[in-house]
Motif scaffolding. Structure first.
Motif, PDB file in Angstrom:
ATOM      1  N   ILE A   2       5.295  51.979  44.185  1.00  0.00           N
ATOM      2  CA  ILE A   2       6.544  52.350  44.860  1.00  0.00           C
ATOM      3  C   ILE A   2       7.624  52.668  43.829  1.00  0.00           C
ATOM      4  O   ILE A   2       8.371  53.641  43.969  1.00  0.00           O
ATOM      5  N   GLU A   3       7.677  51.866  42.766  1.00  0.00           N
ATOM      6  CA  GLU A   3       8.669  52.092  41.708  1.00  0.00           C
ATOM      7  C   GLU A   3       8.519  53.480  41.102  1.00  0.00           C
ATOM      8  O   GLU A   3       9.504  54.211  40.931  1.00  0.00           O
ATOM      9  N   ASN A   4       7.294  53.868  40.781  1.00  0.00           N
ATOM     10  CA  ASN A   4       7.050  55.183  40.189  1.00  0.00           C
ATOM     11  C   ASN A   4       7.335  56.314  41.174  1.00  0.00           C
ATOM     12  O   ASN A   4       7.896  57.347  40.814  1.00  0.00           O
ATOM     13  N   ALA A   5       6.939  56.102  42.425  1.00  0.00           N
ATOM     14  CA  ALA A   5       7.142  57.134  43.447  1.00  0.00           C
ATOM     15  C   ALA A   5       8.625  57.332  43.753  1.00  0.00           C
ATOM     16  O   ALA A   5       9.059  58.449  44.055  1.00  0.00           O
ATOM     17  N   LEU A   6       9.387  56.251  43.661  1.00  0.00           N
ATOM     18  CA  LEU A   6      10.831  56.323  43.937  1.00  0.00           C
ATOM     19  C   LEU A   6      11.540  57.282  42.987  1.00  0.00           C
ATOM     20  O   LEU A   6      12.484  57.970  43.377  1.00  0.00           O
ATOM     21  N   LYS A   7      11.079  57.309  41.745  1.00  0.00           N
ATOM     22  CA  LYS A   7      11.719  58.149  40.733  1.00  0.00           C
ATOM     23  C   LYS A   7      11.692  59.622  41.121  1.00  0.00           C
ATOM     24  O   LYS A   7      12.557  60.400  40.748  1.00  0.00           O
ATOM     25  N   ILE A  53      13.785  49.332  49.337  1.00  0.00           N
ATOM     26  CA  ILE A  53      15.169  49.072  48.898  1.00  0.00           C
ATOM     27  C   ILE A  53      15.226  47.965  47.838  1.00  0.00           C
ATOM     28  O   ILE A  53      15.894  48.122  46.805  1.00  0.00           O
ATOM     29  N   PRO A  54      14.513  46.825  48.031  1.00  0.00           N
ATOM     30  CA  PRO A  54      14.529  45.789  46.976  1.00  0.00           C
ATOM     31  C   PRO A  54      14.010  46.304  45.631  1.00  0.00           C
ATOM     32  O   PRO A  54      14.541  45.939  44.577  1.00  0.00           O
ATOM     33  N   VAL A  55      12.994  47.160  45.671  1.00  0.00           N
ATOM     34  CA  VAL A  55      12.448  47.738  44.430  1.00  0.00           C
ATOM     35  C   VAL A  55      13.500  48.635  43.779  1.00  0.00           C
ATOM     36  O   VAL A  55      13.702  48.599  42.562  1.00  0.00           O
ATOM     37  N   ALA A  56      14.177  49.431  44.608  1.00  0.00           N
ATOM     38  CA  ALA A  56      15.218  50.327  44.093  1.00  0.00           C
ATOM     39  C   ALA A  56      16.354  49.530  43.458  1.00  0.00           C
ATOM     40  O   ALA A  56      16.919  49.931  42.431  1.00  0.00           O
ATOM     41  N   GLU A  57      16.669  48.386  44.046  1.00  0.00           N
ATOM     42  CA  GLU A  57      17.744  47.544  43.504  1.00  0.00           C
ATOM     43  C   GLU A  57      17.320  46.868  42.209  1.00  0.00           C
ATOM     44  O   GLU A  57      18.088  46.801  41.246  1.00  0.00           O
ATOM     45  N   GLN A  61      17.474  51.988  40.449  1.00  0.00           N
ATOM     46  CA  GLN A  61      17.402  53.337  41.028  1.00  0.00           C
ATOM     47  C   GLN A  61      18.269  53.484  42.272  1.00  0.00           C
ATOM     48  O   GLN A  61      18.539  54.596  42.719  1.00  0.00           O
ATOM     49  N   ILE A  62      18.713  52.348  42.802  1.00  0.00           N
ATOM     50  CA  ILE A  62      19.545  52.373  44.004  1.00  0.00           C
ATOM     51  C   ILE A  62      20.848  53.145  43.777  1.00  0.00           C
ATOM     52  O   ILE A  62      21.433  53.691  44.715  1.00  0.00           O
ATOM     53  N   ASN A  93      25.928  52.659  53.920  1.00  0.00           N
ATOM     54  CA  ASN A  93      25.742  51.371  53.235  1.00  0.00           C
ATOM     55  C   ASN A  93      25.841  51.533  51.720  1.00  0.00           C
ATOM     56  O   ASN A  93      25.283  52.477  51.147  1.00  0.00           O
ATOM     57  N   VAL A  94      26.538  50.604  51.093  1.00  0.00           N
ATOM     58  CA  VAL A  94      26.706  50.624  49.636  1.00  0.00           C
ATOM     59  C   VAL A  94      26.157  49.318  49.067  1.00  0.00           C
ATOM     60  O   VAL A  94      26.573  48.233  49.481  1.00  0.00           O
ATOM     61  N   SER A  95      25.233  49.416  48.132  1.00  0.00           N
ATOM     62  CA  SER A  95      24.666  48.205  47.529  1.00  0.00           C
ATOM     63  C   SER A  95      25.628  47.615  46.506  1.00  0.00           C
ATOM     64  O   SER A  95      26.546  48.298  46.024  1.00  0.00           O
ATOM     65  N   VAL A  96      25.410  46.361  46.170  1.00  0.00           N
ATOM     66  CA  VAL A  96      26.257  45.683  45.180  1.00  0.00           C
ATOM     67  C   VAL A  96      26.183  46.418  43.839  1.00  0.00           C
ATOM     68  O   VAL A  96      27.201  46.596  43.157  1.00  0.00           O
ATOM     69  N   LEU A  97      24.981  46.862  43.460  1.00  0.00           N
ATOM     70  CA  LEU A  97      24.816  47.572  42.185  1.00  0.00           C
ATOM     71  C   LEU A  97      25.628  48.863  42.155  1.00  0.00           C
ATOM     72  O   LEU A  97      26.253  49.190  41.148  1.00  0.00           O
TER      73      LEU A  97
END
Length: 263
Positions: A2-7, A53-57, A61-62, A93-97
């Protein structure tokens, strides 16, 4: 995986935004919408936000994904307005990061300039965890408020809220978490929901109840003074073309009401 695909997901146009209407509880009229991220991978199919979303954070990448979401939501909202639909407020929605990212304010301004969306039609949803760093958060929130952007606290009552801090921050809306709304079917006189609504009203904030699924929940929320809600009782999050159909129904109803008022 998932991490690689997210990129590559943004570059390959694998993300899409779905929209869930916010409705006026007494009339069921759509008065806004929340933009929600969905990911359709060519091999893995639809991947739940709970998974990616947790992986993106974790990977940071989020920040770039969040920028895409913000721009797409603003672009789509402006497109609907240009097509003649009544202007609606879109919540993103805005993440903390993202929020803590040094160029967050600059990014928001660039997106608004690029999409030409009037700031009054954008609301940013943040979580209570931003309250951990009050000084920094207050500065950013005040700058956003000066731009004319509305601020909402998502999932209120589940995190780090301090009533003292809440009073000092420029917050426009409190969103009552679904977990509290669910309990209304078990206990209609739920004191926590009433306390949150009373708190928001006393601070001159707008109250939005999330995850409404039954007529009973809606009735109790109205009795307690909550005016706006979203949830499966009204509509699940839907693709842009389906949201357009919902807006058309609202426009038709408006037309009928206007005609009856002229008689």
């Amino acid at each position: 995986m998932i991490e690689n695909a997210l990129k590559k997901a943004v570059q390959k146009n694998q993300f899409v935004l779905y929209y869930q209407p916010k409705v006026e509880l007494r009339t069921n009229k759509i008065i806004g919408m929340e933009a929600l991220l969905r990911w359709q991978h060519p091999e893995l199919g639809w991947i739940s936000p709970v998974e990616f979303i947790p992986v993106a954070e974790e990977t940071g990448q989020i920040v770039s994904i969040g920028e895409w979401v913000l721009e797409e939501a603003c672009r789509q909202n402006k497109q609907w307005q240009d097509a003649g639909y009544s202007p609606l407020n879109v919540s993103v929605n805005v993440s903390v990061l993202q929020f803590k990212h040094g160029k967050f304010l600059e990014t928001v301004q660039q997106v608004l300039d690029k999409t030409a969306l009037d700031t009054q039609y954008l609301e940013l949803e943040i979580t209570e965890s931003i309250m951990q760093n009050i000084k920094e958060s207050k500065k950013i929130l005040e700058s956003l408020q000066q731009l004319g952007i509305k601020i909402s606290i998502d999932d209120f009552g589940t995190g780090y809220s301090s009533l003292h801090v809440l009073q000092k921050l420029p917050i426009d809306t409190l969103k009552i978490d679904k977990s509290f709304v669910d309990e209304l079917d078990l206990d209609a006189s739920n004191t926590m929901v009433k306390a949150i609504i009373d708190l928001g009203l006393n601070l001159n904030m707008t109250l939005v109840a999330e995850g409404i699924e039954s007529e009973n929940q809606m009735r109790v929320l109205i009795e307690h003074g909550c005016t706006i809600g979203q949830g499966y009782l009204f509509s699940k999050p839907v693709a842009p073309e389906d949201f357009e159909e919902l807006m058309k129904v609202t426009e038709l109803l408006k037309g009928k009401i206007a005609q009856s008022n002229m008689r």
